[in-house]
Scaffold this active site. Sequence first.
Site, PDB file in Angstrom:
ATOM      1  N   ALA A   1      62.032  34.128  48.248  1.00  0.00           N
ATOM      2  CA  ALA A   1      60.607  34.449  48.379  1.00  0.00           C
ATOM      3  C   ALA A   1      60.285  35.748  49.119  1.00  0.00           C
ATOM      4  O   ALA A   1      59.212  36.317  48.924  1.00  0.00           O
ATOM      5  CB  ALA A   1      59.895  33.294  49.077  1.00  0.00           C
ATOM      6  N   ALA A   2      61.158  36.184  50.022  1.00  0.00           N
ATOM      7  CA  ALA A   2      60.791  37.294  50.909  1.00  0.00           C
ATOM      8  C   ALA A   2      60.799  38.636  50.162  1.00  0.00           C
ATOM      9  O   ALA A   2      61.630  38.827  49.275  1.00  0.00           O
ATOM     10  CB  ALA A   2      61.765  37.347  52.075  1.00  0.00           C
ATOM     11  N   PRO A   3      59.893  39.545  50.494  1.00  0.00           N
ATOM     12  CA  PRO A   3      58.883  39.508  51.568  1.00  0.00           C
ATOM     13  C   PRO A   3      57.565  38.829  51.198  1.00  0.00           C
ATOM     14  O   PRO A   3      56.579  39.004  51.911  1.00  0.00           O
ATOM     15  CB  PRO A   3      58.670  40.987  51.885  1.00  0.00           C
ATOM     16  CG  PRO A   3      58.882  41.666  50.560  1.00  0.00           C
ATOM     17  CD  PRO A   3      59.943  40.852  49.832  1.00  0.00           C
ATOM     18  N   GLY A   4      57.522  38.099  50.091  1.00  0.00           N
ATOM     19  CA  GLY A   4      56.373  37.222  49.871  1.00  0.00           C
ATOM     20  C   GLY A   4      55.309  37.712  48.908  1.00  0.00           C
ATOM     21  O   GLY A   4      54.236  37.119  48.839  1.00  0.00           O
TER      22      GLY A   4
ATOM     23  N   ASP B   1      64.004  31.722  51.760  1.00  0.00           N
ATOM     24  CA  ASP B   1      64.851  32.916  51.596  1.00  0.00           C
ATOM     25  C   ASP B   1      66.058  32.725  52.500  1.00  0.00           C
ATOM     26  O   ASP B   1      65.968  32.069  53.529  1.00  0.00           O
ATOM     27  CB  ASP B   1      64.104  34.197  51.983  1.00  0.00           C
ATOM     28  CG  ASP B   1      64.709  35.432  51.330  1.00  0.00           C
ATOM     29  OD1 ASP B   1      64.187  35.879  50.279  1.00  0.00           O
ATOM     30  OD2 ASP B   1      65.732  35.944  51.856  1.00  0.00           O
TER      31      ASP B   1
ATOM     32  N   CYS C   1      64.117  42.474  38.438  1.00  0.00           N
ATOM     33  CA  CYS C   1      63.541  43.790  38.126  1.00  0.00           C
ATOM     34  C   CYS C   1      64.667  44.702  37.645  1.00  0.00           C
ATOM     35  O   CYS C   1      64.826  45.813  38.121  1.00  0.00           O
ATOM     36  CB  CYS C   1      62.781  44.370  39.318  1.00  0.00           C
ATOM     37  SG  CYS C   1      63.772  44.622  40.790  1.00  0.00           S
TER      38      CYS C   1
HETATM   39  C1  LIG Z   1      63.982  40.328  44.626  1.00  0.00           C
HETATM   40  S1  LIG Z   1      63.903  39.794  46.275  1.00  0.00           S
HETATM   41  C2  LIG Z   1      62.568  38.648  46.244  1.00  0.00           C
HETATM   42  C3  LIG Z   1      61.200  39.287  46.269  1.00  0.00           C
HETATM   43  C4  LIG Z   1      60.103  38.271  46.444  1.00  0.00           C
HETATM   44  N1  LIG Z   1      60.144  37.231  45.445  1.00  0.00           N
HETATM   45  C5  LIG Z   1      58.717  38.911  46.427  1.00  0.00           C
HETATM   46  O1  LIG Z   1      58.012  38.805  45.418  1.00  0.00           O
HETATM   47  O2  LIG Z   1      58.338  39.520  47.434  1.00  0.00           O
HETATM   48  C6  LIG Z   1      65.279  38.733  46.382  1.00  0.00           C
HETATM   49  C7  LIG Z   1      65.343  37.939  47.672  1.00  0.00           C
HETATM   50  O3  LIG Z   1      66.406  36.999  47.537  1.00  0.00           O
HETATM   51  C8  LIG Z   1      66.971  36.789  48.806  1.00  0.00           C
HETATM   52  N2  LIG Z   1      68.287  36.190  48.557  1.00  0.00           N
HETATM   53  C9  LIG Z   1      69.448  36.817  48.232  1.00  0.00           C
HETATM   54  N3  LIG Z   1      70.420  35.913  48.014  1.00  0.00           N
HETATM   55  C10 LIG Z   1      69.862  34.693  48.225  1.00  0.00           C
HETATM   56  C11 LIG Z   1      70.344  33.356  48.178  1.00  0.00           C
HETATM   57  N4  LIG Z   1      71.609  33.117  47.874  1.00  0.00           N
HETATM   58  N5  LIG Z   1      69.488  32.358  48.457  1.00  0.00           N
HETATM   59  C12 LIG Z   1      68.198  32.591  48.776  1.00  0.00           C
HETATM   60  N6  LIG Z   1      67.687  33.843  48.847  1.00  0.00           N
HETATM   61  C13 LIG Z   1      68.505  34.870  48.570  1.00  0.00           C
HETATM   62  C14 LIG Z   1      66.980  38.150  49.443  1.00  0.00           C
HETATM   63  O4  LIG Z   1      67.029  38.047  50.847  1.00  0.00           O
HETATM   64  C15 LIG Z   1      65.649  38.729  48.936  1.00  0.00           C
HETATM   65  O5  LIG Z   1      64.641  38.532  49.893  1.00  0.00           O
END
Ligand SMILES: C[S@@+](CC[C@H](N)C(=O)[O-])C[C@H]1O[C@@H](n2cnc3c(N)ncnc32)[C@H](O)[C@@H]1O
Length: 319
Positions: free
Chosen positions: A128-131, A151, A247
């Site tokens: 979810a991060a940064p949300g 996350d 993306c």
């Molecule tokens: C593409 S970003 C998400 C962006 C977010 N959905 C948004 O709209 O702001 C991918 C996220 O996956 C997290 N991440 C990476 N590997 C992960 C895992 N094994 N389990 C959960 N989160 C993970 C990363 O820390 C990162 O914040």
Amino acid sequence: MEKNRLKGFQQKSSFFEGYFSKYKDLIPEYDKFLEYLKTPLPQYFRINNLKVLDSNHLLELLKNKYGLIFEEVKKVPLFYKVIDSKEPSLGNLEEYGLGLIHSMTLTSSLPVIALDPKPEELILDLCAAPGGKTGLIAMLTEDKAVVVANDKRIDRLTALVANLKRLGITCVVTTCYRGELFPLGIPFQKVIVDVPCSGEGRYRVGMEGEILYQKFGRANLPSIQKGLLVRAFDLVQPGGIIVYSTCTINPEENEAVVDYLLRKRQAEILDWDSPLPYRTGLTEWEGKTFHPSLKLTKRFYTHEVEAVGFYVAKIKRLI
Ligand SMILES: C[S@@+](CC[C@H](N)C(=O)[O-])C[C@H]1O[C@@H](n2cnc3c(N)ncnc32)[C@H](O)[C@@H]1O
């Protein structure tokens, strides 16, 4: 001086010609795509309907106070594209700090549009991060869904919590699990899984160093993505919906991952109405064939949507 600058620029462009040549037959209007990489990504913002009742008043204020020139994105409600501004970063505006607007790339709204969240639904945002997407789910449901934002990185969750607080969102609880190990047994109706990816949809001329550097430190992304998508499936109730997004352009991180799920679990790809132009998902890549229903997944190319390139698959858990 100008000659040297131009030479540097041409070298940079040829980096991308090399990098993306593997997708030459895949990307529509490939030359236009390469040209588009030379332009900076446009900035977008969305008005926060949880705090703003009169958007016309706010838009007038932004125009007068900062000389902000923007155009409404008619197809995606409450989104605006920045054309010009005295202030280069939207994050510096007082109205941003007050949570009246939120900046996010236009295409980042697409997985949430595919998810179609409704008030009172129990929804999991697994990465979810940064949300950005969690925030949009809350805004589209008038803060009335129940959202778990997970996350694996606590530092990124801190940024997520700050964003949600700024936007006045109260319907979200946060968790910090590796997504693959998120506890089973909670009856989620919908799960969104916006996985870590190579981010090719964001690439721009000028990012070559970053791209080469990233290549060193990257684990095997498709295998991480497959693990996260299978867990997302196992977390949703039978009949529930999973939205998978990246993306990136890379079919190994897109169709191949969704195809893997179809082979491992009883799932069906669903169609959904996209407000932005897209190309259909691939049913074959480099000699591998995918399930024919992968055609219902959607590819969004940066030069066609004028935003970050995206891939979105909407999936139903059958049993
Ligand atoms: C593409 S970003 C998400 C962006 C977010 N959905 C948004 O709209 O702001 C991918 C996220 O996956 C997290 N991440 C990476 N590997 C992960 C895992 N094994 N389990 C959960 N989160 C993970 C990363 O820390 C990162 O914040």
